[in-house]
Design an enzyme around this catalytic site. Structure first.
Site, PDB file in Angstrom:
ATOM      1  N   CYS A  78       0.978  -1.105  -0.151  1.00 28.37           N
ATOM      2  CA  CYS A  78      -0.236   0.070  -0.686  1.00 28.37           C
ATOM      3  C   CYS A  78       0.663   1.183   0.112  1.00 28.37           C
ATOM      4  CB  CYS A  78      -1.086  -0.273   1.024  1.00 28.37           C
ATOM      5  SG  CYS A  78      -1.822   1.824   1.798  1.00 28.37           S
ATOM      6  N   ARG A  81      -0.073   4.965   2.809  1.00 28.16           N
ATOM      7  CA  ARG A  81       0.152   4.474   4.175  1.00 28.16           C
ATOM      8  C   ARG A  81       0.462   5.551   5.230  1.00 28.16           C
ATOM      9  NH1 ARG A  81       4.238  -0.614   4.455  1.00 28.16           N
ATOM     10  NH2 ARG A  81       4.583  -0.413   2.149  1.00 28.16           N
ATOM     11  N   TRP A 250      -9.045   6.153  -0.434  1.00 31.48           N
ATOM     12  CA  TRP A 250      -9.517   6.733  -1.790  1.00 31.48           C
ATOM     13  C   TRP A 250      -8.762   6.480  -3.293  1.00 31.48           C
ATOM     14  CZ3 TRP A 250      -8.456   9.662   2.961  1.00 31.48           C
ATOM     15  CH2 TRP A 250      -6.929   9.694   3.150  1.00 31.48           C
ATOM     16  N   GLU A 255      -4.826   4.324 -10.668  1.00 31.31           N
ATOM     17  CA  GLU A 255      -5.286   2.950 -10.471  1.00 31.31           C
ATOM     18  C   GLU A 255      -6.623   2.977 -11.669  1.00 31.31           C
ATOM     19  OE1 GLU A 255      -5.990   3.611  -5.932  1.00 31.31           O
ATOM     20  OE2 GLU A 255      -6.005   1.331  -6.436  1.00 31.31           O
TER      21      GLU A 255
HETATM   22  N1  ARG Z   1      -6.720  -1.249  -7.408  1.00 33.07           N
HETATM   23  C1  ARG Z   1      -8.118  -1.762  -7.222  1.00 33.07           C
HETATM   24  C2  ARG Z   1      -8.993  -0.535  -8.192  1.00 33.07           C
HETATM   25  O1  ARG Z   1      -8.886  -0.322  -8.986  1.00 33.07           O
HETATM   26  C3  ARG Z   1      -8.024  -0.528  -5.784  1.00 33.07           C
HETATM   27  C4  ARG Z   1      -7.345  -1.436  -4.783  1.00 33.07           C
HETATM   28  C5  ARG Z   1      -7.200  -0.322  -3.445  1.00 33.07           C
HETATM   29  N2  ARG Z   1      -7.067   1.081  -3.731  1.00 33.07           N
HETATM   30  C6  ARG Z   1      -6.930   1.917  -2.871  1.00 33.07           C
HETATM   31  N3  ARG Z   1      -6.872   2.888  -3.116  1.00 33.07           N
HETATM   32  N4  ARG Z   1      -6.843   1.335  -1.407  1.00 33.07           N
HETATM   33  O2  ARG Z   1     -10.411  -1.133  -7.827  1.00 33.07           O
END
Ligand code: ARG
Length: 375
Positions: A78, A81, A250, A255
């Site tokens: 992560c 953190r 968030w 991602e």
């Molecule tokens: N990578 C995943 C997604 O796109 C989420 C994983 C957790 N990500 C976070 N920012 N807490 O859905």
């Protein structure tokens, strides 16, 4: 074939004696953490004694909250953190039925979304019983889009979720068939077969993606959900396992922009975006993918900001993570880190996390979030 998730987990295949010994060690370690120094030594002894006698023990809500924060701080993969102290707990350990556990998930989504000011949260349900029976969310996240395999082999929706969509269909769920159908949340308890629950529309906040400069971009009809709420990891604290433990932070823009909407085995949007941009896609060396990806990522960050939904860009989060790692070091702690996970999928060389080493990942470290080998 029905992709029914097997009920066994790796922990259950470990011989009973070594499992108990490991749990006792984790319990002893947990109560010696400085964050629990305010508890008297009698608490550690009574927890160990109950664990030895019954195979589990009852933790207090305070112990779970501290344990969950430490699990976040300890999780090598992560990059967010720095904010581990801000995690909020919804204690749902007394909730038993799948229906009531679904209600708790809705409450989680409501509180986590927080009108767009996304709040880091964890909901903790019943611990795994000493006989190994457990309740859990079978779905990988509380919010996920369905993927439908078409006759010609293409997929409508999120290609990563074809199997779970098929599974939900076998359970009786029917989706509308659009590229962004929210999957139901699947919940398994010791006393019921796996059940599915449609997420109440008003609890699934979504952001429609538009571009700051390209008017045509909104016409692609892309969107994504506000909250990433991972629900398929076990929370392990002090020798106790909580399989029902959905948690969220968030989003980092990449991602969504550099993985979910662009991976070829997800929404695979780069070829279409490049076409719309009029790029030369005849050879990889024109860097059409790179150009399209940057514009998609700009669009994601722009749209979330415009919609008032909290999101962070990869430059900012990488800088925050480096500061966090330094602070941990100054506090005399290691910060086990999986370099390949905390670096962003685009422009990594432009972020500070790329240019340094970190303490190596430590999978044995507890408390922690542990991947289930199912779903
Ligand atoms: N990578 C995943 C997604 O796109 C989420 C994983 C957790 N990500 C976070 N920012 N807490 O859905």
């Amino acid at each position: 074939m029905l992709p029914v998730p097997p009920l066994e987990t790796t922990a259950d295949t470990e011989p009973f004696d070594s499992r108990l010994a490991r749990r006792l060690r984790e319990c002893d370690d947990f109560f010696r953490q400085p964050e629990l120094a305010h508890l008297d030594a009698q608490r550690r002894r009574s927890a160990l004694e109950q664990l030895r006698r019954t195979g589990t023990y009852l933790q207090t809500a305070e112990e779970i909250l501290i344990g969950a924060r430490l699990a976040w701080r300890n999780h090598s993969r992560c990059v967010g953190r720095k904010h581990w102290r801000s995690l909020k707990l919804l204690d749902a350990r007394r909730v038993r039925s799948a229906r009531d556990l679904a209600e708790v998930c809705w409450q989680h989504l409501h509180m986590a979304t927080n009108g767009g000011a996304v709040q880091s949260m964890i909901t903790v349900g019943p611990p795994r019983q000493a006989d190994g029976r457990e309740s859990r969310v079978v779905s990988p996240q509380l919010l996920r889009y369905a993927g439908y395999r078409n006759g010609d082999g293409t997929v409508t929706g999120d290609a990563a979720h074809v199997a779970i969509t098929e599974f939900a269909r076998k359970l009786g769920w029917r989706g509308a068939g659009t590229p962004f159908d929210l999957l139901p949340v699947l919940i398994s308890t010791p006393d019921e077969p796996i059940r599915w629950f449609e997420v109440p529309r008003e609890l699934a906040r979504e952001v429609e993606i538009e571009h700051p400069d390209f008017d045509w971009f909104a016409g692609l009809d892309l969107k994504w959900h506000a909250v990433p709420a991972v629900s398929n990891m076990n929370l392990e604290i002090g020798g106790v396992t909580y399989p029902f433990a959905p948690f969220n932070g968030w989003y980092v823009g990449t991602e969504i922009g550099a993985r979910n909407l662009s991976d070829t085995n997800r929404y695979n949007m780069l070829p279409l975006i490049a076409d719309m941009m009029g790029l030369d896609t005849s050879h990889p060396r024109t860097l059409w993918r790179d150009q399209a990806s940057i514009e998609l990522n700009r669009a994601v960050l722009h749209s979330y900001r415009k919609a008032g939904v909290h999101i962070v860009d990869h430059h900012t989060v990488a800088k925050q993570f480096c500061e966090h790692a330094e602070k941990e070091k100054a506090a005399g702690r290691t910060c086990p880190t999986d370099w390949s996970w905390i670096n962003p999928p685009i422009s990594s060389g432009l972020t500070p996390t790329f240019h340094r080493y970190f303490d190596p990942p430590d999978d044995g470290l507890r408390p922690n979030f542990v991947r289930r080998d199912t779903t």
